[in-house]
Design an enzyme around this catalytic site. Structure first.
Site, mmCIF file in Angstrom:
data_model
loop_
_atom_site.group_PDB
_atom_site.id
_atom_site.type_symbol
_atom_site.label_atom_id
_atom_site.label_comp_id
_atom_site.label_asym_id
_atom_site.label_seq_id
_atom_site.Cartn_x
_atom_site.Cartn_y
_atom_site.Cartn_z
ATOM 1 N N THR A 174 0.914 -0.955 -0.264
ATOM 2 C CA THR A 174 0.004 0.210 -0.346
ATOM 3 C C THR A 174 1.021 1.670 0.195
ATOM 4 O OG1 THR A 174 -2.025 -1.015 0.742
ATOM 5 C CG2 THR A 174 -2.117 0.956 1.633
ATOM 6 N N GLY A 204 -10.416 -4.454 0.738
ATOM 7 C CA GLY A 204 -9.470 -4.224 2.078
ATOM 8 C C GLY A 204 -10.072 -2.237 2.773
#
Ligand code: ASP
Length: 304
Positions: A174, A204
């Site tokens: 990320t 997520g």
């Protein structure tokens, strides 16, 4: 837990970004670290150029995240983590301190998912679009790509390793950025390919407002990385903001308390970058390491 705090600048903007919090950081060779460091510096420079020219925090965080999405090293855009069946499903979000947000989940056609998230915020009546169709992307004049564009050999090999060894610790990634501009507005953006080997369709924390992203002028802007399920269940970004806003807690203390209450208690790891309404910066993680870059001037401090 590691936490770094930078005092607010007397005048001028603040910018912080992360490139993921995972055990892979420790597995890197010196050359690998150097390349990640270069990528973070380039992303910082892009965001800082916007802020230095008097641009908005929102433009700055998008500029930084786009650079990280284009760099194949990071788990976002090209080079993102692959799902269990080898698909790319990208999640991204933006939030402005004015209280508006936009996000996409399982995006496969927009070259830069963060740009699409911004279009959702600014040009639709919605906040979150799942599996945005190609025509939806091109309808905004945004560049579309074949999903294969995102897939790199390194990610294919990583998926094989994770399948073979069930390497949970190396699955984080990320990217994200937070900024406060010269007029005091804050913004946050987060972008990811999710967890390596995740089920197809799994979403997520990244595109969930309050979990992986949050911004509120006068309070804080936050971008998270880590075990997304825990960040969703702990509503981590909003939990930090709420401690500050309603409890009068400082940013660093709020982050410490949220990590203890919502991540440590779940046995989960991750990290975040945050910029307070006053421009102070906090970079924190309870994972072994986290790629990050931050500064309150053109000078940037990089952790890689
Ligand atoms: N938070 C991301 C997710 O759960 C993954 C990560 O940051 O490593 O999708």
């Amino acid at each position: 837990m590691q936490i770094y705090e930078v005092a607010p600048p007397e005048t001028g903007p603040s910018l912080a970004l992360h490139g993921g919090a995972g055990a892979r950081v420790h597995e890197l060779t010196a050359g690998g670290r150097g390349r990640h460091s270069d990528g973070l510096r380039a992303a910082y420079a892009a965001g800082w150029a916007v802020l230095a020219a008097g641009g908005t925090a929102l433009d700055a965080v998008c500029a930084s995240v786009e650079v990280l999405e284009d760099a194949p090293l990071f788990n976002a855009g090209r080079g993102a983590a692959l799902t269990a069946t080898g698909r790319v499903e990208l999640d991204a979000s933006v939030m402005s301190g004015s209280g508006r947000a936009g996000a996409v989940a399982a995006s496969r056609h927009a070259r830069n998912p963060v740009r699409l998230a911004r279009r959702v915020m600014e040009d639709t009546e919605h906040v979150l679009i799942v599996d945005p169709p190609k025509a939806f992307v091109s309808g905004f004049g945004l560049e579309t790509v074949d999903p294969e564009y995102f897939v790199t050999d390194a990610r294919r090999r990583q998926l094989e390793r994770v399948r073979a060894e069930r390497l949970a610790a190396s699955r984080h990634g990320t990217v994200g950025a937070v900024a406060r501009d010269a007029s005091g507005g804050v913004a946050a953006a987060t972008s990811t390919g999710g967890m390596v080997g995740q089920s197809d369709g799994r979403v997520g924390d990244t595109p969930i407002v309050g979990a992986g992203v949050f911004a509120r002028d006068g309070v804080v802007a936050i971008s998270c990385t880590g075990h997304g399920e825990a960040f969703i269940e702990g509503v981590v970004a909003y939990d930090v903001a709420a401690r500050m806003r309603y409890g009068g807690v400082t940013l660093a203390d709020a982050v410490r308390a949220t990590f203890a209450a919502e991540l440590d208690s779940r046995g989960s790891t991750g990290g975040l970058v945050a910029v307070g309404g006053d421009g102070r910066i906090v970079v924190a993680h309870n994972s072994p390491a986290m790629f990050s870059a931050h500064g309150t001037s053109g000078e940037v401090e990089v952790h890689a």
